[in-house]
Design a protein around this motif. Structure first.
Motif, PDB file in Angstrom:
ATOM      1  N   GLY A  71       0.799  -1.266  -0.065  1.00  0.00           N
ATOM      2  CA  GLY A  71       0.040  -0.031  -0.098  1.00  0.00           C
ATOM      3  C   GLY A  71       0.908   1.308  -0.064  1.00  0.00           C
ATOM      4  O   GLY A  71       2.091   1.360   0.403  1.00  0.00           O
ATOM      5  N   LEU A  72       0.078   2.266  -0.478  1.00  0.00           N
ATOM      6  CA  LEU A  72       0.680   3.762  -0.465  1.00  0.00           C
ATOM      7  C   LEU A  72      -0.096   4.729   0.045  1.00  0.00           C
ATOM      8  O   LEU A  72      -1.427   4.483   0.003  1.00  0.00           O
ATOM      9  CB  LEU A  72       0.895   3.898  -1.917  1.00  0.00           C
ATOM     10  CG  LEU A  72       2.384   3.299  -2.633  1.00  0.00           C
ATOM     11  CD1 LEU A  72       2.263   3.373  -4.144  1.00  0.00           C
ATOM     12  CD2 LEU A  72       3.645   3.886  -1.989  1.00  0.00           C
ATOM     13  N   GLY A  73       0.389   5.775   0.490  1.00  0.00           N
ATOM     14  CA  GLY A  73      -0.403   6.848   1.013  1.00  0.00           C
ATOM     15  C   GLY A  73       0.106   8.206   0.313  1.00  0.00           C
ATOM     16  O   GLY A  73       1.474   8.263   0.140  1.00  0.00           O
ATOM     17  N   GLU A  77      -9.180  11.724   3.552  1.00  0.00           N
ATOM     18  CA  GLU A  77      -9.284  12.935   4.683  1.00  0.00           C
ATOM     19  C   GLU A  77      -8.870  14.207   3.720  1.00  0.00           C
ATOM     20  O   GLU A  77      -8.297  14.168   2.865  1.00  0.00           O
ATOM     21  CB  GLU A  77      -8.205  12.614   5.579  1.00  0.00           C
ATOM     22  CG  GLU A  77      -7.765  13.958   6.655  1.00  0.00           C
ATOM     23  CD  GLU A  77      -6.648  13.732   7.397  1.00  0.00           C
ATOM     24  OE1 GLU A  77      -6.285  14.656   8.508  1.00  0.00           O
ATOM     25  OE2 GLU A  77      -5.960  12.731   7.374  1.00  0.00           O
ATOM     26  N   ARG A  78      -9.564  15.348   4.154  1.00  0.00           N
ATOM     27  CA  ARG A  78      -9.247  16.644   3.630  1.00  0.00           C
ATOM     28  C   ARG A  78      -9.062  17.583   4.820  1.00  0.00           C
ATOM     29  O   ARG A  78      -9.608  17.522   5.739  1.00  0.00           O
ATOM     30  CB  ARG A  78     -10.541  17.062   2.870  1.00  0.00           C
ATOM     31  CG  ARG A  78     -10.973  16.253   1.692  1.00  0.00           C
ATOM     32  CD  ARG A  78     -12.347  16.827   0.921  1.00  0.00           C
ATOM     33  NE  ARG A  78     -12.482  16.119   0.079  1.00  0.00           N
ATOM     34  CZ  ARG A  78     -12.330  16.154  -1.272  1.00  0.00           C
ATOM     35  NH1 ARG A  78     -11.549  17.632  -1.483  1.00  0.00           N
ATOM     36  NH2 ARG A  78     -12.463  15.367  -2.499  1.00  0.00           N
ATOM     37  N   GLN A  95      -6.071  20.175  -2.968  1.00  0.00           N
ATOM     38  CA  GLN A  95      -7.471  20.252  -3.290  1.00  0.00           C
ATOM     39  C   GLN A  95      -7.564  20.767  -4.615  1.00  0.00           C
ATOM     40  O   GLN A  95      -8.477  20.555  -5.418  1.00  0.00           O
ATOM     41  CB  GLN A  95      -8.371  20.967  -2.244  1.00  0.00           C
ATOM     42  CG  GLN A  95      -8.523  20.064  -0.809  1.00  0.00           C
ATOM     43  CD  GLN A  95      -9.536  20.395  -0.064  1.00  0.00           C
ATOM     44  OE1 GLN A  95     -10.201  21.236  -0.458  1.00  0.00           O
ATOM     45  NE2 GLN A  95      -9.182  20.182   1.323  1.00  0.00           N
ATOM     46  N   VAL A  96      -6.959  22.171  -4.864  1.00  0.00           N
ATOM     47  CA  VAL A  96      -6.856  22.705  -6.205  1.00  0.00           C
ATOM     48  C   VAL A  96      -6.510  21.806  -7.427  1.00  0.00           C
ATOM     49  O   VAL A  96      -6.558  22.338  -8.579  1.00  0.00           O
ATOM     50  CB  VAL A  96      -6.212  24.078  -6.092  1.00  0.00           C
ATOM     51  CG1 VAL A  96      -6.825  24.991  -5.213  1.00  0.00           C
ATOM     52  CG2 VAL A  96      -4.451  23.924  -5.932  1.00  0.00           C
ATOM     53  N   ARG A 124      -5.710  13.690   1.426  1.00  0.00           N
ATOM     54  CA  ARG A 124      -5.101  12.525   1.710  1.00  0.00           C
ATOM     55  C   ARG A 124      -5.636  11.281   0.741  1.00  0.00           C
ATOM     56  O   ARG A 124      -6.934  11.053   0.991  1.00  0.00           O
ATOM     57  CB  ARG A 124      -5.047  11.892   3.452  1.00  0.00           C
ATOM     58  CG  ARG A 124      -4.418  10.761   3.729  1.00  0.00           C
ATOM     59  CD  ARG A 124      -2.847  11.072   3.766  1.00  0.00           C
ATOM     60  NE  ARG A 124      -2.141   9.782   4.232  1.00  0.00           N
ATOM     61  CZ  ARG A 124      -0.952   9.463   4.043  1.00  0.00           C
ATOM     62  NH1 ARG A 124      -0.356  10.391   3.249  1.00  0.00           N
ATOM     63  NH2 ARG A 124      -0.366   8.277   4.230  1.00  0.00           N
ATOM     64  N   TYR A 125      -4.743  10.570   0.263  1.00  0.00           N
ATOM     65  CA  TYR A 125      -5.174   9.523  -0.598  1.00  0.00           C
ATOM     66  C   TYR A 125      -4.373   8.198  -0.323  1.00  0.00           C
ATOM     67  O   TYR A 125      -3.098   8.487   0.110  1.00  0.00           O
ATOM     68  CB  TYR A 125      -4.908   9.709  -2.188  1.00  0.00           C
ATOM     69  CG  TYR A 125      -5.926  10.362  -2.927  1.00  0.00           C
ATOM     70  CD1 TYR A 125      -6.985   9.707  -3.415  1.00  0.00           C
ATOM     71  CD2 TYR A 125      -5.689  11.846  -2.885  1.00  0.00           C
ATOM     72  CE1 TYR A 125      -7.764  10.628  -4.041  1.00  0.00           C
ATOM     73  CE2 TYR A 125      -6.759  12.680  -3.933  1.00  0.00           C
ATOM     74  CZ  TYR A 125      -7.640  11.864  -4.328  1.00  0.00           C
ATOM     75  OH  TYR A 125      -8.542  12.748  -4.900  1.00  0.00           O
ATOM     76  N   VAL A 126      -5.020   7.261  -0.309  1.00  0.00           N
ATOM     77  CA  VAL A 126      -4.552   6.056  -0.089  1.00  0.00           C
ATOM     78  C   VAL A 126      -4.719   4.811  -0.907  1.00  0.00           C
ATOM     79  O   VAL A 126      -5.937   4.886  -1.519  1.00  0.00           O
ATOM     80  CB  VAL A 126      -4.927   5.135   1.579  1.00  0.00           C
ATOM     81  CG1 VAL A 126      -4.238   6.207   2.493  1.00  0.00           C
ATOM     82  CG2 VAL A 126      -6.279   4.992   1.544  1.00  0.00           C
ATOM     83  N   TRP A 127      -3.880   3.857  -1.273  1.00  0.00           N
ATOM     84  CA  TRP A 127      -3.979   2.680  -2.223  1.00  0.00           C
ATOM     85  C   TRP A 127      -3.581   1.528  -1.327  1.00  0.00           C
ATOM     86  O   TRP A 127      -2.443   1.500  -0.614  1.00  0.00           O
ATOM     87  CB  TRP A 127      -3.319   2.940  -3.407  1.00  0.00           C
ATOM     88  CG  TRP A 127      -3.075   1.765  -4.225  1.00  0.00           C
ATOM     89  CD1 TRP A 127      -4.050   1.339  -4.996  1.00  0.00           C
ATOM     90  CD2 TRP A 127      -1.977   0.641  -4.039  1.00  0.00           C
ATOM     91  NE1 TRP A 127      -3.668   0.205  -5.462  1.00  0.00           N
ATOM     92  CE2 TRP A 127      -2.617  -0.315  -5.164  1.00  0.00           C
ATOM     93  CE3 TRP A 127      -0.851   0.653  -3.372  1.00  0.00           C
ATOM     94  CZ2 TRP A 127      -1.650  -1.362  -5.146  1.00  0.00           C
ATOM     95  CZ3 TRP A 127       0.004  -0.500  -3.716  1.00  0.00           C
ATOM     96  CH2 TRP A 127      -0.493  -1.540  -4.674  1.00  0.00           C
TER      97      TRP A 127
END
Length: 135
Positions: free
Chosen positions: A88-90, A113-114, A95-96, A128-131
């Protein structure tokens, strides 16, 4: 790497204030990024066309020379990141930066998460993105 990062950041994020000057960014790449993180570059025509920086399970940097956007290079770099971190990755993105959000979502990342941006140096709202690899 620093020159590619600077050109990419300025092209993709013209409304985001750089937290550091160009020389500070160059020094940061030389003193911190390259010696202390896993770094990968894509070279085309003798120049850095893209860069990927990993720190543990964190995708710290993925930037492309502006002329290389939309040509599949980012896809190859994200595939490399997943290969290197199969558990996994984060990552964080602003946001823009709608194109980055679409890119990461297309590659299976989920927004979790924002924030209002007070925790990043640019003070720019981020996501925040996760895979996680599918079981």
């Amino acid at each position: 790497m620093a020159e590619t990062w600077l050109r990419s950041f300025k092209a993709a994020l013209p409304t985001v204030r750089l937290a550091h000057g160009d020389d500070e960014v160059r020094d940061w790449f030389a003193a911190v990024v390259v010696p202390h993180h896993e770094t990968w570059i894509a070279v085309a025509e003798g120049a850095v066309a893209g860069l990927l920086v990993l720190d543990g399970e964190e995708l710290e940097q993925l930037y492309l020379e502006p002329s290389w956007r939309g040509k599949g290079l980012g896809d190859r770099l994200i595939a490399l990141a997943k290969q290197q971190r199969p558990d996994g990755l984060g990552l964080w993105t602003f946001q823009v930066n709608a194109p980055a959000q679409r890119f990461y979502e297309r590659h299976g990342f989920t927004a979790v998460e924002r924030t209002d941006g007070l925790r990043n140096e640019e003070h720019e709202p981020d996501i925040r993105y996760v895979w996680r690899a599918e079981e």
